[in-house]
Design an enzyme around this catalytic site. Structure first.
Site, PDB file in Angstrom:
ATOM      1  N   LYS A   1      81.322 -38.030  59.386  1.00 43.34           N
ATOM      2  CA  LYS A   1      80.743 -39.337  59.718  1.00 43.34           C
ATOM      3  C   LYS A   1      79.408 -39.587  59.002  1.00 43.34           C
ATOM      4  CE  LYS A   1      81.017 -42.754  62.953  1.00 43.34           C
ATOM      5  NZ  LYS A   1      82.289 -43.355  63.390  1.00 43.34           N
TER       6      LYS A   1
ATOM      7  N   GLY B   1      83.406 -51.626  62.904  1.00 42.10           N
ATOM      8  CA  GLY B   1      82.721 -50.341  63.022  1.00 42.10           C
ATOM      9  C   GLY B   1      82.383 -49.780  61.648  1.00 42.10           C
ATOM     10  N   VAL B   2      81.698 -48.622  61.671  1.00 34.35           N
ATOM     11  CA  VAL B   2      81.237 -48.019  60.415  1.00 34.35           C
ATOM     12  C   VAL B   2      82.416 -47.692  59.485  1.00 34.35           C
ATOM     13  CG1 VAL B   2      79.864 -46.140  59.430  1.00 34.35           C
ATOM     14  CG2 VAL B   2      79.556 -46.776  61.813  1.00 34.35           C
ATOM     15  N   ASP B   3      83.424 -46.996  60.032  1.00 31.40           N
ATOM     16  CA  ASP B   3      84.466 -46.439  59.164  1.00 31.40           C
ATOM     17  C   ASP B   3      85.246 -47.522  58.431  1.00 31.40           C
ATOM     18  OD1 ASP B   3      83.509 -44.345  60.595  1.00 31.40           O
ATOM     19  OD2 ASP B   3      85.305 -44.061  61.803  1.00 31.40           O
TER      20      ASP B   3
ATOM     21  N   GLU C   1      75.773 -20.086  60.692  1.00 33.89           N
ATOM     22  CA  GLU C   1      75.960 -21.541  60.709  1.00 33.89           C
ATOM     23  C   GLU C   1      75.340 -22.231  61.920  1.00 33.89           C
ATOM     24  OE1 GLU C   1      78.182 -19.217  61.197  1.00 33.89           O
ATOM     25  OE2 GLU C   1      79.757 -19.758  62.599  1.00 33.89           O
TER      26      GLU C   1
ATOM     27  N   GLY D   1      86.547 -16.019  64.829  1.00 33.11           N
ATOM     28  CA  GLY D   1      87.711 -16.414  65.623  1.00 33.11           C
ATOM     29  C   GLY D   1      87.698 -15.707  66.952  1.00 33.11           C
TER      30      GLY D   1
ATOM     31  N   HIS E   1      76.326 -15.269  63.329  1.00 35.49           N
ATOM     32  CA  HIS E   1      76.745 -16.610  62.908  1.00 35.49           C
ATOM     33  C   HIS E   1      75.603 -17.344  62.197  1.00 35.49           C
ATOM     34  CE1 HIS E   1      80.715 -16.765  64.753  1.00 35.49           C
ATOM     35  NE2 HIS E   1      80.196 -15.902  65.610  1.00 35.49           N
TER      36      HIS E   1
ATOM     37  N   CYS F   1      81.746 -12.724  61.227  1.00 33.87           N
ATOM     38  CA  CYS F   1      82.242 -12.198  62.506  1.00 33.87           C
ATOM     39  C   CYS F   1      83.677 -11.679  62.357  1.00 33.87           C
ATOM     40  CB  CYS F   1      82.112 -13.293  63.577  1.00 33.87           C
ATOM     41  SG  CYS F   1      82.247 -12.667  65.248  1.00 33.87           S
ATOM     42  N   TYR F   2      84.664 -12.309  62.946  1.00 36.22           N
ATOM     43  CA  TYR F   2      86.052 -11.854  62.812  1.00 36.22           C
ATOM     44  C   TYR F   2      86.418 -11.716  61.330  1.00 36.22           C
ATOM     45  CZ  TYR F   2      91.170 -11.876  63.321  1.00 36.22           C
ATOM     46  OH  TYR F   2      92.506 -11.583  63.263  1.00 36.22           O
TER      47      TYR F   2
END
Ligand code: XMP
Length: 512
Positions: free
Chosen positions: A368, A222-224, A168, A52, A166, A79-80
């Site tokens: 997605k 669309g896809v969704d 990630e 954060g 990090h 981290c934080y």
């Protein structure tokens, strides 16, 4: 599953994605969630405390329910999050002499669990102003850097770990090993979050939720919305009816293709609303981009409402294609509250709150790429599953100036050429978007032996990961050449094609 407490890191969503990439379900939740509620709702097998922007020394820095830290569930603080847990357990955190931001080298002191499989050293990404200077009792040092003696620490007995870097981000190349070790090895979770499992659970849930009721689904092509319709159809068959509003601003033959797919291939009840006339009428003479967007958005809602009014006694449920990032944005640290409105976005999801429907959102837990996998599992054609994003107001915001039927027809032809050539070159899926824009600019040219005075088209192709930022795509010159020649030969009324070389920011992807 793993819960991620959001302390305001820009990487929270990324942490969730990384965990799901290794087939384990994860959710981001607000940092101030109570342990009793978390336990009841999620019963997590692991907890991650995110990074954060704050310093733990600030008075109003975000904290978490101390019961979370004492829950006995394995914890990884990043981290934080690491500083927070170190302080809670009696360690000492202090401001660094100099802020550390960017690449660093982690020297590994102990690779038994969290850093298992990693030897001697690894490249990491740091971004911090404070750091742990004394470990809490019961913790041992797993790794350090030149600047940071406790870059990775752990209490093996209580399964509580912290990393200052990090794991990630891609700038920590072996970061996924750290995440995998935490999730599989320390939390002991089996990787079973797959599209197939999601689908089975989701179908059972929809059946239970909806019972014998009927569901209405607004379809955009669309896809969704297509994946939502496909899931619902699989779950409840004929109880589903889709409404497709054709406003006349779609790509060439797209409306027909949607009709065909839904009726012929999927055998889904489809109500096709031909609203082309009313949409053209609504924006006749309008040139201001925001006014155009607003009028189209309103007309969409009005058209849908009228149709829904006819149907609502029969349809208690309305299905929407909301995705997980929409939920994270609105629920957690309020990024969307403070984000400035750049453009009025209009989606099929943007329906009024006061409609008398109960809402069902089968994709609301998915990113997605996960929604795409579910689509493939349901045999939705790849052409739709991997379709580039297309804005709700369609071609109307890619025609600068007044939108007329002739200008839409012209742009549709040019757009079809761009897409055909981009696909032929094998670049369609690599590009975030590629399309043509019709400019309100005429210029002089020469065709045959005649002087012409005709329209200018811009070609826009961008790469992006999330549309927040984008780079203009370095398309091969030969491809640009083919596109340009074909458009000028095949599309009447165009005598000049230009290529857009603007990044976002400062430009946006769409021109209006
Ligand atoms: P901009 O132009 O703001 O676009 O850089 C970012 C992304 O959003 C898409 N876009 C829309 N999508 N309804 C949508 O569903 C809209 O009104 C809309 N406007 C822009 C755009 O295509 C790009 O991918």
């Amino acid at each position: 599953m793993i819960v991620i407490l959001d302390f305001g890191s820009q990487y929270c969503e990324l942490i969730a994605r990384r965990i799901r990439e290794i087939s384990v379900y994860s959710e981001v939740i607000p940092h101030d969630s109570k342990w009793s509620e978390i336990k009841e709702k999620f019963n997590p097998e692991g907890i991650i405390l995110s990074g954060g922007p704050n310093s733990i020394f600030e008075d109003d820095s975000p904290k978490c329910d101390p019961e979370i830290l004492e829950s006995g569930v394995p914890i990884l603080g990043i981290c934080y999050g690491m500083q927070l847990l170190a302080q809670h357990f009696g360690g000492k955190v202090a401001a660094c002499d100099k802020r550390e931001y960017g690449p660093a080298n982690l020297l590994i002191d102990d690779n038994f669990d969290l850093l298992e499989g990693l030897w001697l050293e690894m490249a990491i990404w740091m971004s911090h102003g404070d750091s742990v200077v004394r470990m809490p009792e019961g913790f041992s040092q797993l790794g350090h850097t030149d600047n940071c003696p406790f870059a990775a620490i752990g209490n093996r007995q209580n399964k509580i770990y912290g990393v200052q870097f990090h794991p990630e981000v891609t700038h920590t190349p072996r970061g996924m090993d750290v995440i995998r070790n935490f999730v599989y090895r320390i939390c002991g979770i089996q990787p079973n979050w797959t599209a197939k499992n999601f689908l089975e659970e989701s179908i059972a849930q929809i059946k239970e939720q909806v019972g014998t009721d009927k569901v209405l689904c607004a379809l955009s092509g669309g896809v969704d919305s297509t994946v939502v319709a496909a899931i619902l159809h699989k779950a409840i068959g004929d109880q589903l009816t889709c409404v497709f509003i054709d406003q006349g601003f779609m790509r060439m033959q797209e409306a027909e293709k949607i009709k065909q797919l839904f009726t012929d291939k999927f055998n889904i009840n489809l109500i096709h609303v031909d609203a082309v006339d009313r949409f053209f009428k609504k924006i006749e003479g309008v040139t201001d981009p925001e006014t155009k967007r607003k009028l189209i958005g309103e007309e969409f809602i009005r058209t849908f409402e009228e149709k829904a009014d006819e149907l609502k006694t029969n349809f208690p449920w309305l299905a929407q294609g909301t995705l997980y990032p929409d939920i994270i944005e609105s629920a957690s640290t309020g990024v969307s509250d403070t984000a400035v409105k750049i453009k009025t976005h209009h989606n099929v999801g943007g329906l009024p709150d006061d409609m008398e429907f109960k809402v069902i959102e089968p994709l609301k837990k998915l990113f997605k790429d996960e929604a795409r996998k579910v689509g493939l599992e349901l045999n939705v054609p790849e052409e739709i599953v991997f379709r580039q994003p297309f804005p709700g107001p369609g071609m109307a915001i890619r025609i600068l100036g007044e939108v007329t039927r002739e200008r839409v027809a012209l742009l549709q032809k040019a757009d079809a050429i761009v897409l055909e050539e981009v696909k032929k070159a094998g670049l369609y899926r690599k590009l975030w978007q590629s399309f043509a824009v019709l400019l309100p600019v005429k210029s002089v040219g020469v065709m045959g032996d005649k002087r012409t005075y005709q329209n200018t088209l811009a070609i826009r192709a961008v790469t992006s990961v999330d549309a927040m930022t984008a780079n203009w795509a370095r398309l091969p010159y030969d491809l640009i050449d083919v596109i340009s020649s074909r458009i000028m030969n095949e599309v009447d009324g165009v005598n000049r094609v230009v290529y857009d070389v603007s990044n976002k920011p400062p430009s946006t992807i769409e021109w209006e």
